[in-house]
Design an enzyme around this catalytic site. Structure first.
Site, PDB file in Angstrom:
ATOM      1  N   ASN A 129       3.276   5.441 -13.509  1.00 24.87           N
ATOM      2  CA  ASN A 129       2.222   5.212 -12.521  1.00 24.87           C
ATOM      3  C   ASN A 129       2.688   5.904 -11.248  1.00 24.87           C
ATOM      4  O   ASN A 129       3.544   5.387 -10.536  1.00 24.87           O
ATOM      5  CB  ASN A 129       2.055   3.695 -12.292  1.00 24.87           C
ATOM      6  CG  ASN A 129       1.135   3.400 -11.116  1.00 24.87           C
ATOM      7  OD1 ASN A 129       0.408   4.272 -10.659  1.00 24.87           O
ATOM      8  ND2 ASN A 129       1.180   2.169 -10.619  1.00 24.87           N
ATOM      9  N   TRP A 130       2.117   7.078 -11.000  1.00 26.51           N
ATOM     10  CA  TRP A 130       2.571   7.864  -9.852  1.00 26.51           C
ATOM     11  C   TRP A 130       2.092   7.302  -8.515  1.00 26.51           C
ATOM     12  O   TRP A 130       2.539   7.743  -7.464  1.00 26.51           O
ATOM     13  CB  TRP A 130       2.104   9.330 -10.011  1.00 26.51           C
ATOM     14  CG  TRP A 130       2.904  10.118 -10.991  1.00 26.51           C
ATOM     15  CD1 TRP A 130       4.145   9.808 -11.486  1.00 26.51           C
ATOM     16  CD2 TRP A 130       2.542  11.373 -11.593  1.00 26.51           C
ATOM     17  NE1 TRP A 130       4.571  10.785 -12.355  1.00 26.51           N
ATOM     18  CE2 TRP A 130       3.607  11.763 -12.441  1.00 26.51           C
ATOM     19  CE3 TRP A 130       1.436  12.213 -11.504  1.00 26.51           C
ATOM     20  CZ2 TRP A 130       3.596  12.941 -13.180  1.00 26.51           C
ATOM     21  CZ3 TRP A 130       1.399  13.389 -12.240  1.00 26.51           C
ATOM     22  CH2 TRP A 130       2.464  13.746 -13.075  1.00 26.51           C
ATOM     23  N   LYS A 131       1.177   6.373  -8.553  1.00 28.22           N
ATOM     24  CA  LYS A 131       0.624   5.792  -7.318  1.00 28.22           C
ATOM     25  C   LYS A 131       0.122   6.931  -6.413  1.00 28.22           C
ATOM     26  O   LYS A 131      -0.344   7.951  -6.917  1.00 28.22           O
ATOM     27  CB  LYS A 131       1.646   4.902  -6.613  1.00 28.22           C
ATOM     28  CG  LYS A 131       2.310   3.909  -7.552  1.00 28.22           C
ATOM     29  CD  LYS A 131       3.096   2.870  -6.820  1.00 28.22           C
ATOM     30  CE  LYS A 131       3.894   2.044  -7.819  1.00 28.22           C
ATOM     31  NZ  LYS A 131       4.398   0.811  -7.246  1.00 28.22           N
ATOM     32  N   HIS A 171      -3.724  -3.646 -10.752  1.00 31.74           N
ATOM     33  CA  HIS A 171      -2.345  -3.483 -10.263  1.00 31.74           C
ATOM     34  C   HIS A 171      -2.158  -4.379  -9.036  1.00 31.74           C
ATOM     35  O   HIS A 171      -3.086  -4.540  -8.240  1.00 31.74           O
ATOM     36  CB  HIS A 171      -2.084  -2.016  -9.908  1.00 31.74           C
ATOM     37  CG  HIS A 171      -0.636  -1.749  -9.641  1.00 31.74           C
ATOM     38  ND1 HIS A 171      -0.041  -2.049  -8.441  1.00 31.74           N
ATOM     39  CD2 HIS A 171       0.343  -1.246 -10.432  1.00 31.74           C
ATOM     40  CE1 HIS A 171       1.238  -1.735  -8.506  1.00 31.74           C
ATOM     41  NE2 HIS A 171       1.497  -1.242  -9.702  1.00 31.74           N
ATOM     42  N   GLU A 206      -0.788  -3.936  -6.289  1.00 31.59           N
ATOM     43  CA  GLU A 206      -1.077  -3.300  -4.998  1.00 31.59           C
ATOM     44  C   GLU A 206      -2.574  -3.299  -4.719  1.00 31.59           C
ATOM     45  O   GLU A 206      -3.019  -3.452  -3.586  1.00 31.59           O
ATOM     46  CB  GLU A 206      -0.502  -1.872  -4.981  1.00 31.59           C
ATOM     47  CG  GLU A 206       1.015  -1.906  -4.841  1.00 31.59           C
ATOM     48  CD  GLU A 206       1.739  -0.748  -5.489  1.00 31.59           C
ATOM     49  OE1 GLU A 206       1.103   0.274  -5.810  1.00 31.59           O
ATOM     50  OE2 GLU A 206       2.964  -0.878  -5.706  1.00 31.59           O
ATOM     51  N   GLU A 224       3.741  -7.424 -14.980  1.00 34.70           N
ATOM     52  CA  GLU A 224       4.467  -6.900 -13.826  1.00 34.70           C
ATOM     53  C   GLU A 224       4.649  -7.995 -12.787  1.00 34.70           C
ATOM     54  O   GLU A 224       3.739  -8.221 -11.963  1.00 34.70           O
ATOM     55  CB  GLU A 224       3.682  -5.748 -13.194  1.00 34.70           C
ATOM     56  CG  GLU A 224       3.433  -4.577 -14.119  1.00 34.70           C
ATOM     57  CD  GLU A 224       3.254  -3.286 -13.349  1.00 34.70           C
ATOM     58  OE1 GLU A 224       4.023  -2.363 -13.605  1.00 34.70           O
ATOM     59  OE2 GLU A 224       2.372  -3.202 -12.479  1.00 34.70           O
ATOM     60  N   GLY A 269       8.831  -2.295  -7.287  1.00 39.21           N
ATOM     61  CA  GLY A 269       9.353  -1.479  -6.188  1.00 39.21           C
ATOM     62  C   GLY A 269      10.487  -2.133  -5.412  1.00 39.21           C
ATOM     63  O   GLY A 269      10.835  -1.689  -4.322  1.00 39.21           O
ATOM     64  N   SER A 273      10.497  -2.292 -11.481  1.00 40.45           N
ATOM     65  CA  SER A 273      11.853  -1.765 -11.262  1.00 40.45           C
ATOM     66  C   SER A 273      12.580  -1.360 -12.541  1.00 40.45           C
ATOM     67  O   SER A 273      13.787  -1.577 -12.675  1.00 40.45           O
ATOM     68  CB  SER A 273      12.695  -2.769 -10.455  1.00 40.45           C
ATOM     69  OG  SER A 273      12.138  -2.913  -9.170  1.00 40.45           O
ATOM     70  N   GLY A 305       6.796   2.731 -12.126  1.00 34.52           N
ATOM     71  CA  GLY A 305       6.285   3.245 -10.855  1.00 34.52           C
ATOM     72  C   GLY A 305       7.225   4.277 -10.267  1.00 34.52           C
ATOM     73  O   GLY A 305       7.252   5.436 -10.677  1.00 34.52           O
ATOM     74  N   GLY A 306       8.048   3.834  -9.307  1.00 35.21           N
ATOM     75  CA  GLY A 306       8.934   4.736  -8.574  1.00 35.21           C
ATOM     76  C   GLY A 306       9.688   5.725  -9.453  1.00 35.21           C
ATOM     77  O   GLY A 306       9.711   6.931  -9.175  1.00 35.21           O
TER      78      GLY A 306
HETATM   79  C1  PEP Z   1       4.334  -0.322 -10.772  1.00 36.22           C
HETATM   80  O1  PEP Z   1       3.945  -0.074  -9.637  1.00 36.22           O
HETATM   81  O2  PEP Z   1       3.529  -0.473 -11.710  1.00 36.22           O
HETATM   82  C2  PEP Z   1       5.773  -0.458 -10.965  1.00 36.22           C
HETATM   83  C3  PEP Z   1       6.211  -1.002 -12.062  1.00 36.22           C
HETATM   84  O3  PEP Z   1       6.554   0.002  -9.949  1.00 36.22           O
HETATM   85  P1  PEP Z   1       8.162   0.156  -9.945  1.00 36.22           P
HETATM   86  O4  PEP Z   1       8.569   0.695 -11.291  1.00 36.22           O
HETATM   87  O5  PEP Z   1       8.437   1.106  -8.835  1.00 36.22           O
HETATM   88  O6  PEP Z   1       8.702  -1.210  -9.719  1.00 36.22           O
END
Ligand code: PEP
Length: 243
Positions: free
Chosen positions: A7-9, A92, A94, A162, A168, A205, A226-227
């Site tokens: 997920n590049w956001k 999500h 966010e 999640e 994050g 994470s 994500g990240g």
């Molecule tokens: C996400 O935003 O879906 C996510 C899992 O982020 P991260 O891997 O950065 O925690």
């Protein structure tokens, strides 16, 4: 089959994506491996990423709850289907916390996606406060029952567990928590959608250091990343822990 979905956001430029796809070629995975990759990209790059399809699933990170019409700035499920997308992330954390996306709105989005045959990846998860108060199962039950109310029970959907406190933060949930919670989610999915295959990913994470134990945990069908998905090496190293 295990799913490794990025997920590049609101990250990456066209140049970054070219570099990312070039970087992927360095990694040789066994043919017919049981891993499916996916990338959730910003809308403006989705058409350009169509050429990657067949190798990876390509998806959006959001969709309108409405079908069509005077909704300036929105992108409909019909449009996502029109450009041939494989999936769309919905709910999500966010979007829930920053943009007021409720379970009811998520439900409307899932129905739109199903109507146009784009697979939803539904994100659910509890906050730290809810986790510490032992309310995780109540929160997830409510998220699942409202988001999946009256949806098409037979069409393809993935769930991403999640925990909000793990997204994050560099602090992933423990293997014990992941295992127990995903077992609970699958049981709930059987109640809501019936006996069928239930695909549940873990997100929060995930990195090359913890991916092996997370991806090999009972019940985990893959990861939403994500990240670590914005960098081709960390993304591919996470997947390589499966081989
Ligand atoms: C996400 O935003 O879906 C996510 C899992 O982020 P991260 O891997 O950065 O925690």
């Amino acid at each position: 089959m295990k799913y490794i979905i990025g997920n590049w956001k609101m990250n990456m430029t066209a140049g970054d994506i070219v570099e990312f796809t070039r970087g992927v070629r360095k990694y040789k995975f066994p043919k017919n491996s049981n891993v499916t990759f996916g990338l959730g990209a910003p809308y403006v790059y989705l058409l350009g990423m169509a050429k990657l399809q067949g190798h990876v699933l390509v998806g959006a990170q959001n969709v309108s709850q409405y079908e069509k019409g005077a909704y300036t700035g929105e992108i409909s499920a019909e449009m996502l289907a029109d450009v041939g997308l494989d999936f769309c992330i919905v709910g999500h954390s966010e979007r829930r916390t920053l943009f007021g996306e409720t379970n009811k709105i998520v439900n409307a989005k899932i129905k739109q996606l199903q109507e146009y045959e784009v697979m939803p990846i539904l994100c659910i998860g509890e906050t730290l406060e809810e986790f510490e108060a032992g309310k995780t199962k109540d929160v997830l039950s409510e998220q699942l029952s409202i988001a999946l109310k009256d949806v098409d029970k037979s069409s393809k959907i993935m769930i991403a567990y999640e925990p909000v406190w793990a997204i994050g933060t560099g602090k992933s949930a423990s293997v014990k928590t992941i295992k127990e919670t995903i077992a609970f989610i699958k049981q709930k999915l059987t109640e809501i959608l019936g006996e069928r295959e239930h695909i549940v990913l873990y997100g929060g994470s995930v990195n090359p250091g913890n991916s092996s134990e997370i991806l090999h945990t009972d019940g985990v069908d893959g990861a939403l990343i994500g990240g670590a998905s914005c960098n081709v090496d960390t993304f591919m190293k996470i997947a390589s822990t499966l081989f």
